[in-house]
Design an enzyme around this catalytic site. Structure first.
Site, PDB file in Angstrom:
ATOM      1  N   GLU A 108       0.882  -1.158   0.000  1.00 53.65           N
ATOM      2  CA  GLU A 108       0.000   0.000   0.000  1.00 53.65           C
ATOM      3  C   GLU A 108       0.916   1.203   0.000  1.00 53.65           C
ATOM      4  O   GLU A 108       1.411   1.626   1.041  1.00 53.65           O
ATOM      5  CB  GLU A 108      -0.888  -0.066   1.251  1.00 53.65           C
TER       6      GLU A 108
ATOM      7  N   CYS B 295      -2.374   8.941   2.859  1.00 58.23           N
ATOM      8  CA  CYS B 295      -2.096   8.477   1.500  1.00 58.23           C
ATOM      9  C   CYS B 295      -3.308   8.714   0.614  1.00 58.23           C
ATOM     10  O   CYS B 295      -3.199   8.714  -0.604  1.00 58.23           O
ATOM     11  CB  CYS B 295      -1.600   7.048   1.452  1.00 58.23           C
TER      12      CYS B 295
HETATM   13  C1  UN1 Z   1      -3.355   5.899   4.997  1.00 59.75           C
HETATM   14  O1  UN1 Z   1      -3.284   7.115   4.784  1.00 59.75           O
HETATM   15  O2  UN1 Z   1      -2.340   5.173   4.964  1.00 59.75           O
HETATM   16  O3  UN1 Z   1      -9.148   6.389   3.988  1.00 59.75           O
HETATM   17  C2  UN1 Z   1      -4.604   5.206   5.380  1.00 59.75           C
HETATM   18  C3  UN1 Z   1      -8.499   7.003   4.844  1.00 59.75           C
HETATM   19  C4  UN1 Z   1      -8.189   6.281   6.124  1.00 59.75           C
HETATM   20  C5  UN1 Z   1      -6.989   5.408   5.975  1.00 59.75           C
HETATM   21  C6  UN1 Z   1      -5.803   6.103   5.362  1.00 59.75           C
HETATM   22  N1  UN1 Z   1      -9.326   5.480   6.511  1.00 59.75           N
HETATM   23  O4  UN1 Z   1      -8.132   8.161   4.697  1.00 59.75           O
END
Ligand code: UN1
Length: 508
Positions: free
Chosen positions: A263, A297
């Site tokens: 990821e 992310c």
């Molecule tokens: C991440 O930024 O690694 O969808 C995960 C989202 C959160 C998870 C982000 N539930 O922004």
């Protein structure tokens, strides 16, 4: 030195110690691994990083624990996760405070992250009775054909600073009900939240009479993670982080035929069409672009707006940005906390310089907010209007910069949207059903997450989370992501007294 900053750091260190003690964690042994707070940039305490021998031993203990754990029925394994969910619920506010202290998230988002852990625990408990295999009609009389899902082995979880606890929980709650054991290498930036989670999980295991060795924590820099990557005893490496990290991890795990769940970076875009509800779009965009100081992310980094609405849309976002309070995330009313460190700030400044050199127009933001000491990096979220999707726009800069691009026809908007190397999350704001469906269709968004009239960030745990292209292709959390944590066996059972061969083969 900055006296105010030093004094505040001492207070933050005291709060961190209090929270850790409240969670039943022994104050860590001092050592070479600093735990800092981005709130002041100061050091809260130090820990000992795991030595290579300790990492090997942790993998060994996880591998040994796996031999028994895999034979515990899945609904019984779920008891550990149920207890973990209870402990997380009891200690939600303390754990959230630690996330704020260590990752700089505002209270609401830190609590949301802990809630995400609780949610995935519930999901995993239900899942423990739904690790379904299929049965298929056999072509042979008196035969049954089916598949069984078995535990995989030791899962190495490598997680990032920005979701220091939720991403661990996605992996760990599901891995444990799947019958795997876990060795966790958290970001070296967030060792204290890791200690807290590790301790809660071991306590959960002990409370329900399970083996606490099903979970191991190793701490330190990339070298520590490196040992997980290269160790044959680690069946699956689930890694969250940069594309650069993924490029190192993936070939090394492949070399030994291990499994990888990646990821990696996102460069998430939203298209806003002329029929969009601009008020709703602006609200969704502001949370997605400026929330978490642009350090998800899933953060919205590219806004692709139709020429007819781009002006009024920018005005709304800009005026919302003016209202955003940037500052100490422990204070009520603050919506944007600090960047994680000075490197992030330098990267943000460099990206802004490049964008302006490419002909970008700075609409607002980008400046550092003073008053928090030399080592803390608070910035005003930036909006930059770009004449084209230049190289810097195609890169993920882990900071709050929203690039605004303009389009004239929907096909070119989709083309522009997909024309980046990353493929995590995406959104369209529209009231036109044709546009919405087109965005979700095979020739629409090429991302793992595609939303309508909602921003790119803040996904629920029930769906599969992850993305395509340089995002790495992995899926974590909900839907059938559990399959990555198990191995499939295909079984043919002959209950007849004959031995017919498949494909009609006669032998002898
Ligand atoms: C991440 O930024 O690694 O969808 C995960 C989202 C959160 C998870 C982000 N539930 O922004």
């Amino acid at each position: 030195t900055d006296v105010l900053g030093d004094q505040t750091t001492r207070e933050l260190a005291e709060r961190a110690s209090t929270v850790l003690r409240g969670l039943g964690v022994e104050p860590p042994e001092t050592g070479d691994l600093p735990a800092r707070s981005p709130i002041t940039g100061g050091q809260l305490m130090t820990l000992r990083a795991s030595s290579p021998e300790e990492v090997d031993a942790a993998i060994g203990r996880a591998a040994t624990a796996f031999r028994a754990w895999r034979t515990v029925p899945a609904p019984v394994r779920a008891a550990v996760v149920r207890r973990l969910g209870e402990l997380l619920t009891t200690h939600k506010s303390e754990l959230a405070e630690l996330v704020t202290l260590e990752a700089g998230k505002i209270g609401a988002e830190a609590a949301g992250e802990v809630q995400e852990m609780i949610d995935v625990c519930e999901f995993a408990i239900g899942l423990s009775r739904q690790l379904y295999g299929q049965t298929m009609p056999s072509e042979r009389p008196g035969h049954r054909l089916m598949e069984t899902w078995h535990p995989l082995g030791v899962v190495g979880v490598i997680s990032a600073f920005n979701f220091p606890v939720a991403v661990w929980a996605w992996n760990t709650a599901i891995a444990l009900v799947c019958g795997d054991t876990v060795v966790w290498k958290p970001s070296e930036t967030t060792p204290l939240t890791a200690l807290a989670c590790h301790s809660l999980l071991r306590r959960a295991a002990t409370d329900v009479g399970a083996d606490p060795e099903v979970h191991q924590l190793v701490q330190g820099s990339a070298e520590v993670g490196s040992r997980l990557v290269d160790d044959d005893r680690v069946a699956l490496v689930s890694a969250t982080g940069s594309v650069r990290m993924g490029r190192i991890v993936a070939p090394r795990v492949a070399e030994r035929f291990g499994r990888c769940l990646l990821e990696l970076g996102g460069n998430n875009g939203a298209i806003v069409t002329p029929s969009a509800d601009l008020e709703l779009a602006a609200r969704g965009i502001v949370f997605a672009a400026a929330g978490t100081a642009g350090q998800r992310c899933t953060t919205l980094r590219r806004l692709i707006a139709h020429a007819d609405v781009v002006g009024p849309l920018i005005e709304r976002i800009e005026s919302a940005y003016q209202q955003l309070r940037v500052g100490n995330p422990l204070e009520d009313g603050v919506l944007v906390g600090p960047l994680i460190d000075g490197r992030s700030y330098t990267a943000m400044r460099a990206a802004l310089d490049r964008a302006l050199a490419d002909g970008g127009e700075l609409i607002c933001g980008g400046e550092r907010v003073d008053g928090f000491g030399d080592d803390a990096y608070y910035v005003r979220p930036a909006i930059v209007r770009m004449p084209a999707q230049t190289a810097v726009v195609r890169e993920e800069t882990f900071a709050p910069i929203l690039y605004v691009l303009t389009y004239h026809d929907f096909d070119s908007a989709i083309a522009m949207h997909n024309e980046v190397p990353q493929g995590l999350s995406s959104a369209v704001f529209t009231s036109d059903q044709r546009e919405a469906e087109r965005f979700l269709a095979a020739d629409g968004s090429d991302c793992g997450i595609a939303n309508v009239n909602i921003g790119t960030s803040g996904a629920e745990i029930g769906g599969a989370f992850g993305g395509e292209k340089q995002t790495g292709g992995g899926r974590e959390s909900g839907s059938d992501s559990w399959k990555a944590y198990m191995r499939r066996a295909t079984n043919t059972i002959n209950y007849s007294a004959e031995l017919p061969l498949a494909q009609g083969i006669k032998f002898g």
